[in-house]
Scaffold this motif. Sequence first.
Motif, PDB file in Angstrom:
ATOM      1  N   ASN A 173     -60.615  49.408  97.828  1.00 15.47           N
ATOM      2  CA  ASN A 173     -60.345  48.293  96.906  1.00 15.47           C
ATOM      3  C   ASN A 173     -59.729  47.066  97.577  1.00 15.47           C
ATOM      4  N   VAL A 174     -59.754  47.026  98.903  1.00 17.90           N
ATOM      5  CA  VAL A 174     -59.291  45.853  99.650  1.00 17.90           C
ATOM      6  C   VAL A 174     -60.272  45.625 100.800  1.00 17.90           C
ATOM      7  N   PRO A 175     -60.348  44.402 101.323  1.00 13.34           N
ATOM      8  CA  PRO A 175     -61.276  44.158 102.434  1.00 13.34           C
ATOM      9  C   PRO A 175     -60.834  44.876 103.704  1.00 13.34           C
ATOM     10  N   PRO A 176     -61.769  45.329 104.523  1.00 19.51           N
ATOM     11  CA  PRO A 176     -61.397  45.953 105.800  1.00 19.51           C
ATOM     12  C   PRO A 176     -60.797  44.913 106.728  1.00 19.51           C
ATOM     13  N   ILE A 177     -59.851  45.368 107.538  1.00 23.12           N
ATOM     14  CA  ILE A 177     -59.200  44.466 108.491  1.00 23.12           C
ATOM     15  C   ILE A 177     -59.391  45.048 109.894  1.00 23.12           C
ATOM     16  N   TYR A 178     -59.826  44.193 110.819  1.00 19.29           N
ATOM     17  CA  TYR A 178     -60.136  44.636 112.171  1.00 19.29           C
ATOM     18  C   TYR A 178     -59.240  43.913 113.178  1.00 19.29           C
ATOM     19  N   CYS A 179     -58.735  44.671 114.143  1.00 22.11           N
ATOM     20  CA  CYS A 179     -57.854  44.115 115.171  1.00 22.11           C
ATOM     21  C   CYS A 179     -58.401  44.491 116.553  1.00 22.11           C
TER      22      CYS A 179
ATOM     23  N   LYS B 259     -55.865  31.235  99.950  1.00 20.29           N
ATOM     24  CA  LYS B 259     -56.424  31.379  98.597  1.00 20.29           C
ATOM     25  C   LYS B 259     -57.045  30.067  98.114  1.00 20.29           C
ATOM     26  N   LYS B 260     -56.423  28.962  98.483  1.00 19.55           N
ATOM     27  CA  LYS B 260     -56.957  27.651  98.092  1.00 19.55           C
ATOM     28  C   LYS B 260     -58.375  27.464  98.616  1.00 19.55           C
ATOM     29  N   TYR B 261     -58.562  27.727  99.889  1.00 20.30           N
ATOM     30  CA  TYR B 261     -59.876  27.499 100.484  1.00 20.30           C
ATOM     31  C   TYR B 261     -60.839  28.653 100.235  1.00 20.30           C
ATOM     32  N   MET B 262     -60.295  29.815  99.876  1.00 20.47           N
ATOM     33  CA  MET B 262     -61.151  30.934  99.490  1.00 20.47           C
ATOM     34  C   MET B 262     -61.969  30.567  98.257  1.00 20.47           C
ATOM     35  N   LYS B 263     -61.315  29.942  97.278  1.00 19.86           N
ATOM     36  CA  LYS B 263     -62.013  29.532  96.056  1.00 19.86           C
ATOM     37  C   LYS B 263     -63.122  28.534  96.377  1.00 19.86           C
ATOM     38  N   GLU B 264     -62.816  27.616  97.272  1.00 20.89           N
ATOM     39  CA  GLU B 264     -63.786  26.582  97.622  1.00 20.89           C
ATOM     40  C   GLU B 264     -64.977  27.162  98.382  1.00 20.89           C
ATOM     41  N   ILE B 265     -64.701  28.038  99.311  1.00 26.44           N
ATOM     42  CA  ILE B 265     -65.766  28.548 100.171  1.00 26.44           C
ATOM     43  C   ILE B 265     -66.626  29.582  99.467  1.00 26.44           C
ATOM     44  N   ARG B 266     -66.070  30.254  98.460  1.00 23.82           N
ATOM     45  CA  ARG B 266     -66.828  31.259  97.724  1.00 23.82           C
ATOM     46  C   ARG B 266     -68.024  30.637  96.992  1.00 23.82           C
ATOM     47  N   ARG B 267     -67.904  29.375  96.643  1.00 22.69           N
ATOM     48  CA  ARG B 267     -69.005  28.686  95.958  1.00 22.69           C
ATOM     49  C   ARG B 267     -70.125  28.305  96.929  1.00 22.69           C
ATOM     50  N   LYS B 268     -69.838  28.367  98.222  1.00 23.61           N
ATOM     51  CA  LYS B 268     -70.793  27.893  99.216  1.00 23.61           C
ATOM     52  C   LYS B 268     -71.370  29.005 100.099  1.00 23.61           C
ATOM     53  N   ALA B 269     -70.683  30.141 100.175  1.00 19.69           N
ATOM     54  CA  ALA B 269     -71.060  31.172 101.142  1.00 19.69           C
ATOM     55  C   ALA B 269     -71.332  32.512 100.460  1.00 19.69           C
ATOM     56  N   ASP B 270     -72.175  33.329 101.099  1.00 23.77           N
ATOM     57  CA  ASP B 270     -72.470  34.673 100.599  1.00 23.77           C
ATOM     58  C   ASP B 270     -71.435  35.684 101.069  1.00 23.77           C
ATOM     59  N   LEU B 271     -70.943  35.488 102.283  1.00 25.15           N
ATOM     60  CA  LEU B 271     -69.919  36.360 102.859  1.00 25.15           C
ATOM     61  C   LEU B 271     -68.754  35.504 103.328  1.00 25.15           C
ATOM     62  N   VAL B 272     -67.533  36.035 103.201  1.00 28.62           N
ATOM     63  CA  VAL B 272     -66.347  35.313 103.650  1.00 28.62           C
ATOM     64  C   VAL B 272     -65.572  36.172 104.642  1.00 28.62           C
ATOM     65  N   VAL B 273     -65.335  35.599 105.812  1.00 30.25           N
ATOM     66  CA  VAL B 273     -64.553  36.243 106.862  1.00 30.25           C
ATOM     67  C   VAL B 273     -63.301  35.408 107.105  1.00 30.25           C
TER      68      VAL B 273
ATOM     69  N   ALA C 120     -61.893  38.348  99.995  1.00 28.14           N
ATOM     70  CA  ALA C 120     -62.576  38.222 101.289  1.00 28.14           C
ATOM     71  C   ALA C 120     -63.446  39.457 101.515  1.00 28.14           C
ATOM     72  N   ASP C 121     -64.457  39.308 102.338  1.00 24.52           N
ATOM     73  CA  ASP C 121     -65.292  40.453 102.698  1.00 24.52           C
ATOM     74  C   ASP C 121     -64.749  41.164 103.931  1.00 24.52           C
ATOM     75  N   TYR C 122     -64.229  40.368 104.885  1.00 25.39           N
ATOM     76  CA  TYR C 122     -63.683  40.931 106.114  1.00 25.39           C
ATOM     77  C   TYR C 122     -62.517  40.084 106.590  1.00 25.39           C
ATOM     78  N   ILE C 123     -61.550  40.749 107.245  1.00 25.94           N
ATOM     79  CA  ILE C 123     -60.420  40.068 107.867  1.00 25.94           C
ATOM     80  C   ILE C 123     -60.364  40.511 109.330  1.00 25.94           C
ATOM     81  N   VAL C 124     -60.227  39.549 110.228  1.00 21.48           N
ATOM     82  CA  VAL C 124     -60.102  39.859 111.647  1.00 21.48           C
ATOM     83  C   VAL C 124     -58.804  39.257 112.155  1.00 21.48           C
ATOM     84  N   MET C 125     -57.959  40.066 112.804  1.00 21.12           N
ATOM     85  CA  MET C 125     -56.642  39.634 113.261  1.00 21.12           C
ATOM     86  C   MET C 125     -56.571  39.482 114.769  1.00 21.12           C
TER      87      MET C 125
END
Length: 319
Positions: free
Chosen positions: A184-190, A129-143, A163-168
């Motif tokens: 209402n939550v980002p898709p998660i791919y494994c 969450k800490k870096y999500m806030k930081e990266i959201r100001r710089k990026a269009d999509l967050v993985v 987040a836009d996408y989560i990959v595990m």
Amino acid sequence: MREQGKDPVILDAGEVLFTSPLVLDNTRSADEYKAKNIIKGYEEIGCDAINIGGYELAGGVKFLQSIMDATDIPFISANLRIKSTGKLFADPYVIVDREPFRIGIIGLTNLLKDGNKYIVMDDIYESGKKYMKEIRRKADLVVILVNADKKEKQVLQDEFRDADYIVMSRDISRTKQGQPPAKNVPPIYCPGKQGKYMAFMEMDITHIDSPHVDVSYYNKQIQTSERRIANYQKRNPEIPLKELYTENQAIYSQIVTLEKQMLDAKNTIANANNKIEFELIPMSRKIPDDPEMLTFVDDILSKDKQLRDNSFSPIIKKK
């Protein structure tokens, strides 16, 4: 793909270097040789980022650091710190430019083996969450690339709603193509373990702030509906379908439902501003090999086998 004018973003969610949490002394030379050459292969295909998973440290901190120092591929981790300094062991994220978008990729793991003398593992949710806030100001999509146990799936989606996408990685239960989309939550791919499958996502984005629609799910609905309707029609291809089952209300109702489901799915696809197509591709022998890459891999496997055979050679003492 690049020959077709496409420039894919290639990512690894973690645990690419080793297949277990500890490298044994008798197989170390083979394991390290293979790990180094895996990265050479990734360099050849153009990998954009690797998340540091628990198994990445199986060969020790110094070995991993030597790998990171020798490659231009970014190794990322937002929650692994050096115990002696408190500093992050690697960059927490990387931003990849693919015109007209900037894609932010964050790396996390909660599977570091207990008792590591040099690395501290912070909470993945606080760090993420800490870096999500930081990266959201710089990026269009967050993985978010996450090396975690499958029991974390729902928690990851709930905690990282921005987040836009989560990959595990590590989870052996692979994501199936055409599975129902998350709400209402980002898709998660494994993709599964040990590189046996490749998760492929093709994006067609026209309005970055609109919802992303996984059309593979709706395409599956259309295919299933068409197949079932065709099976009902087989009873008598000469008679219109609904007329054929006028006196069988149960089947007639099913046909109406299938037609509506098919129409709704087609409308969803047609009206989507951002279309995502997900596919899980098995890395089998059916896939055509690049001759140079095949030679490269065969040479590595041959050398790896030789090193492993030597490591298990019996020691015969002379009398």
